[in-house]
Design a protein around this motif. Structure first.
Motif, PDB file in Angstrom:
ATOM      1  N   HIS A 152       0.194  -0.633  31.416  1.00  0.00           N
ATOM      2  CA  HIS A 152      -0.103  -2.052  31.175  1.00  0.00           C
ATOM      3  C   HIS A 152      -0.130  -2.811  32.496  1.00  0.00           C
ATOM      4  CE1 HIS A 152       0.084  -6.041  29.278  1.00  0.00           C
ATOM      5  NE2 HIS A 152      -0.289  -5.436  28.176  1.00  0.00           N
ATOM      6  N   VAL A 153       0.787  -2.483  33.397  1.00  0.00           N
ATOM      7  CA  VAL A 153       0.839  -3.140  34.707  1.00  0.00           C
ATOM      8  C   VAL A 153      -0.426  -2.840  35.502  1.00  0.00           C
ATOM      9  CG1 VAL A 153       2.005  -3.158  36.936  1.00  0.00           C
ATOM     10  CG2 VAL A 153       3.348  -3.282  34.830  1.00  0.00           C
ATOM     11  N   ARG A 154      -0.870  -1.583  35.474  1.00  0.00           N
ATOM     12  CA  ARG A 154      -2.081  -1.217  36.212  1.00  0.00           C
ATOM     13  C   ARG A 154      -3.310  -1.941  35.655  1.00  0.00           C
ATOM     14  NH1 ARG A 154       0.122   4.058  35.984  1.00  0.00           N
ATOM     15  NH2 ARG A 154      -1.361   4.645  34.348  1.00  0.00           N
ATOM     16  N   THR A 155      -3.325  -2.169  34.344  1.00  0.00           N
ATOM     17  CA  THR A 155      -4.477  -2.815  33.711  1.00  0.00           C
ATOM     18  C   THR A 155      -4.478  -4.323  33.934  1.00  0.00           C
ATOM     19  OG1 THR A 155      -4.538  -1.121  31.993  1.00  0.00           O
ATOM     20  CG2 THR A 155      -5.699  -3.196  31.531  1.00  0.00           C
ATOM     21  N   HIS A 156      -3.311  -4.948  33.814  1.00  0.00           N
ATOM     22  CA  HIS A 156      -3.220  -6.414  33.830  1.00  0.00           C
ATOM     23  C   HIS A 156      -2.558  -6.984  35.079  1.00  0.00           C
ATOM     24  CE1 HIS A 156      -4.622  -6.608  29.678  1.00  0.00           C
ATOM     25  NE2 HIS A 156      -3.773  -5.633  29.386  1.00  0.00           N
ATOM     26  N   GLY A 157      -2.007  -6.142  35.942  1.00  0.00           N
ATOM     27  CA  GLY A 157      -1.364  -6.640  37.148  1.00  0.00           C
ATOM     28  C   GLY A 157       0.036  -7.178  36.908  1.00  0.00           C
ATOM     29  N   ALA A 158       0.571  -6.969  35.722  1.00  0.00           N
ATOM     30  CA  ALA A 158       1.918  -7.432  35.382  1.00  0.00           C
ATOM     31  C   ALA A 158       2.332  -6.770  34.078  1.00  0.00           C
ATOM     32  CB  ALA A 158       1.950  -8.952  35.237  1.00  0.00           C
ATOM     33  N   ILE A 159       3.597  -6.931  33.712  1.00  0.00           N
ATOM     34  CA  ILE A 159       4.090  -6.309  32.477  1.00  0.00           C
ATOM     35  C   ILE A 159       3.407  -6.909  31.253  1.00  0.00           C
ATOM     36  CG2 ILE A 159       6.140  -6.013  31.030  1.00  0.00           C
ATOM     37  CD1 ILE A 159       7.800  -5.820  33.564  1.00  0.00           C
ATOM     38  N   LEU A 160       3.161  -8.226  31.284  1.00  0.00           N
ATOM     39  CA  LEU A 160       2.592  -8.916  30.135  1.00  0.00           C
ATOM     40  C   LEU A 160       1.227  -9.502  30.471  1.00  0.00           C
ATOM     41  CD1 LEU A 160       5.828 -10.826  29.007  1.00  0.00           C
ATOM     42  CD2 LEU A 160       4.904  -8.712  28.016  1.00  0.00           C
ATOM     43  N   ASP A 161       0.402  -9.631  29.455  1.00  0.00           N
ATOM     44  CA  ASP A 161      -0.911 -10.265  29.587  1.00  0.00           C
ATOM     45  C   ASP A 161      -0.784 -11.708  29.096  1.00  0.00           C
ATOM     46  OD1 ASP A 161      -3.528 -11.066  29.535  1.00  0.00           O
ATOM     47  OD2 ASP A 161      -4.153  -9.717  27.915  1.00  0.00           O
ATOM     48  N   ASN A 162      -0.999 -12.686  29.993  1.00  0.00           N
ATOM     49  CA  ASN A 162      -0.815 -14.091  29.611  1.00  0.00           C
ATOM     50  C   ASN A 162      -2.124 -14.824  29.314  1.00  0.00           C
ATOM     51  OD1 ASN A 162      -1.776 -14.179  32.224  1.00  0.00           O
ATOM     52  ND2 ASN A 162      -0.333 -15.748  32.923  1.00  0.00           N
ATOM     53  N   MET A 163      -3.189 -14.090  28.997  1.00  0.00           N
ATOM     54  CA  MET A 163      -4.453 -14.742  28.659  1.00  0.00           C
ATOM     55  C   MET A 163      -4.357 -15.643  27.425  1.00  0.00           C
ATOM     56  SD  MET A 163      -6.442 -14.350  31.031  1.00  0.00           S
ATOM     57  CE  MET A 163      -7.830 -15.162  30.229  1.00  0.00           C
ATOM     58  N   PRO A 164      -3.508 -15.331  26.437  1.00  0.00           N
ATOM     59  CA  PRO A 164      -3.361 -16.291  25.333  1.00  0.00           C
ATOM     60  C   PRO A 164      -2.938 -17.677  25.810  1.00  0.00           C
ATOM     61  CG  PRO A 164      -2.427 -14.187  24.704  1.00  0.00           C
ATOM     62  CD  PRO A 164      -2.763 -14.085  26.174  1.00  0.00           C
ATOM     63  N   MET A 235      -1.718 -22.079  35.143  1.00  0.00           N
ATOM     64  CA  MET A 235      -1.488 -20.638  35.009  1.00  0.00           C
ATOM     65  C   MET A 235      -0.787 -20.092  36.251  1.00  0.00           C
ATOM     66  SD  MET A 235      -2.629 -19.528  32.060  1.00  0.00           S
ATOM     67  CE  MET A 235      -3.027 -17.783  32.260  1.00  0.00           C
ATOM     68  N   ALA A 236      -1.211 -20.561  37.426  1.00  0.00           N
ATOM     69  CA  ALA A 236      -0.591 -20.113  38.674  1.00  0.00           C
ATOM     70  C   ALA A 236       0.864 -20.547  38.740  1.00  0.00           C
ATOM     71  CB  ALA A 236      -1.362 -20.667  39.870  1.00  0.00           C
ATOM     72  N   SER A 237       1.117 -21.797  38.432  1.00  0.00           N
ATOM     73  CA  SER A 237       2.472 -22.339  38.540  1.00  0.00           C
ATOM     74  C   SER A 237       3.446 -21.641  37.601  1.00  0.00           C
ATOM     75  CB  SER A 237       2.461 -23.843  38.238  1.00  0.00           C
ATOM     76  OG  SER A 237       3.759 -24.387  38.363  1.00  0.00           O
ATOM     77  N   SER A 238       2.953 -21.181  36.437  1.00  0.00           N
ATOM     78  CA  SER A 238       3.821 -20.585  35.416  1.00  0.00           C
ATOM     79  C   SER A 238       3.769 -19.064  35.393  1.00  0.00           C
ATOM     80  CB  SER A 238       3.444 -21.131  34.034  1.00  0.00           C
ATOM     81  OG  SER A 238       2.087 -20.848  33.736  1.00  0.00           O
ATOM     82  N   ALA A 239       3.173 -18.438  36.417  1.00  0.00           N
ATOM     83  CA  ALA A 239       3.044 -16.975  36.455  1.00  0.00           C
ATOM     84  C   ALA A 239       4.347 -16.348  36.917  1.00  0.00           C
ATOM     85  CB  ALA A 239       1.890 -16.573  37.356  1.00  0.00           C
ATOM     86  N   ILE A 240       5.265 -16.134  35.996  1.00  0.00           N
ATOM     87  CA  ILE A 240       6.569 -15.542  36.305  1.00  0.00           C
ATOM     88  C   ILE A 240       6.355 -14.187  36.984  1.00  0.00           C
ATOM     89  CG2 ILE A 240       8.745 -14.715  35.337  1.00  0.00           C
ATOM     90  CD1 ILE A 240       8.309 -16.617  32.988  1.00  0.00           C
ATOM     91  N   PRO A 241       6.948 -13.963  38.152  1.00  0.00           N
ATOM     92  CA  PRO A 241       6.705 -12.710  38.878  1.00  0.00           C
ATOM     93  C   PRO A 241       7.058 -11.473  38.057  1.00  0.00           C
ATOM     94  CG  PRO A 241       8.608 -13.890  39.768  1.00  0.00           C
ATOM     95  CD  PRO A 241       7.920 -14.830  38.837  1.00  0.00           C
TER      96      PRO A 241
END
Length: 431
Positions: A152-164, A235-241
């Motif tokens: 999932h990380v390799r696909t989305h660049g993070a553990i979770l997908d935040n597109m919703p 989205m940038a401001s809320s992108a939890i690392p």
């Protein structure tokens, strides 16, 4: 007037010095903050501009809704009170930026904007914010869970997908509402902060009614510039690392990748002062110390902290409020100038009045009661990795955008605000 800080259940009126161990780097940054504080105190206007500063913390920022909803009720109850929107400057970080932008888009609705914010959070679900597409059976095997998350990380660049979240923001925060509030002078400014992974600089993006009158700023490690607010900024401001992927934004004519604005946020009050605030209400959701863990016995196997405990500690470090240090710095400058009575009178220096409110109870412990409300895929994956054991509620508290937890946070915020009734009214009504 004195600088005041309300943390937990106590008010502190600063008098006297308190020695703080500063490194050379922090002293250098403090000098930048001193310049900002002095400039803010010397800026004169016909009105006392009130700013609202909302700190970050994922789902925990529902606490801010309870505080603000109570503020609206208190103002409405005042004899002859106005229903106008009480803040001229809105500053937000991470999920606090989403709250700030939501209010900016509805500022022309007056106090009703706070009711609408509560309704927004009441409709919110974790699936409106993020998703994790992995099999539900991964909780039977830790290695399978790790492999699934790795993919999932390799696909989305993070553990979770935040597109919703992006879709929800486009529907819920119309840019036209922000523009209308600024043009009508209901608001003076909206500011949102994010941290650049590319350059390491902490940026504050400001939208004001008059771009030509806006004064950008540059300090070591932090910058402020004019940019019309977009969903991408939020989205940038809320992108939890690690949890949410970075978001690209253009600064200085080039593209950089940004993450959560709570990272490297060394001066959370600075944007409000740059934007003309004379009074600041700041609502944090951090807990520098988690009381439930202090003095707690070690696990029977004496293995030390669980993965959940460590994950929670890392998240607390990312969202650690530097608010207290910033208020302390403001206090130091105010005291120094006020001690020079003749100089202060000659300069017509007016201190910035700061009121800070934070949770009185442990949000980690509260979240622990609701971990089963997490989306099944997320709960199973985190449980398989042992991240919900121990103080796993700390990590869950940033992801629990679920009704029961949200309602509890709002109730806590409302209770804390009622306890501060006199101080809140003094800040918002005193001229």
């Amino acid at each position: 007037m004195p600088v005041r800080e309300g943390i937990g259940t106590e008010w502190l009126v600063y008098q006297g010095e308190q020695a703080l161990p500063w490194s050379a780097a922090s002293v250098h940054n403090a000098r930048m903050t001193i310049a900002t504080i002095i400039h803010a105190g010397l800026r004169h206007s016909d009105q006392s501009t009130v700013a609202l500063v909302l700190m970050g913390g994922g789902a925990r920022t529902a606490y801010q809704v309870g505080v603000l909803r109570t503020v609206a009720s208190l103002l409405q109850e005042q004899p002859g009170g106005s229903r106008r929107f009480p803040f001229r400057v809105l500053v937000g970080t991470s999920a606090g930026a989403i709250n700030a932008a939501f209010l900016a888009a509805r500022a022309m609705h007056g106090l009703q904007a706070f009711e609408e914010l509560e309704e927004f959070w009441g409709r919110l679900r974790s699936t409106d914010v993020y998703r994790l597409n992995i099999p539900s059976w991964v909780h039977f095997n830790r290695w399978v869970a790790a492999l699934s998350l790795s993919r999932h990380v390799r696909t989305h660049g993070a553990i979770l997908d935040n597109m919703p979240l992006a879709g929800m923001l486009r529907q819920g925060i119309p840019a036209t509402g922000i523009e209308a509030a600024l043009r009508s002078r209901t608001l003076d400014a909206l500011a949102v902060s994010a941290s650049s992974y590319t350059s390491g600089v902490h940026w504050t993006f400001c939208q004001t009614a008059n771009r030509d009158a806006f004064q950008a700023w540059a300090r070591p490690g932090r910058r402020g510039e004019f940019q019309p607010m977009t969903v991408e900024h939020l989205m940038a401001s809320s992108a939890i690392p690690f949890l949410f992927p970075s978001t690209p934004l253009r600064v200085d004519g080039r593209q950089e990748f940004f993450g959560d604005g709570s990272m490297r946020q060394i001066a959370p009050l600075s944007p409000a002062m740059h934007l003309g605030a004379k009074k600041i209400l700041v609502i944090g959701v951090g807990q520098p110390e988690r009381p439930g863990m202090v003095g707690a016995p070690l696990p029977a196997d004496n293995r030390g902290p669980t993965l959940g405990s460590m994950a929670g500690h890392v998240m607390a470090s990312v969202f650690h409020d530097t608010l207290q240090a910033d208020v302390e710095q403001t206090k130091r400058v105010t005291e120094t100038i006020n001690q020079l009575a003749n100089a202060a009178s000659a300069m017509r220096y007016q201190a910035v009045d700061v009121l800070a409110i934070a949770p009185t109870d442990s949000l980690d412990a509260l979240a622990q009661q609701y971990t089963n409300d997490l989306p099944p895929a997320v709960r199973h994956a985190l449980a398989a990795l042992g991240m919900l054991k121990g103080s796993g509620g700390a990590l869950a508290s940033y992801l629990l955008f679920e009704p029961a937890f949200v309602r509890s946070l709002i109730a806590m915020g409302a209770s804390d605000a009622v306890a501060r009734k006199d101080e809140l009214l003094a800040l918002l009504l005193d001229e």
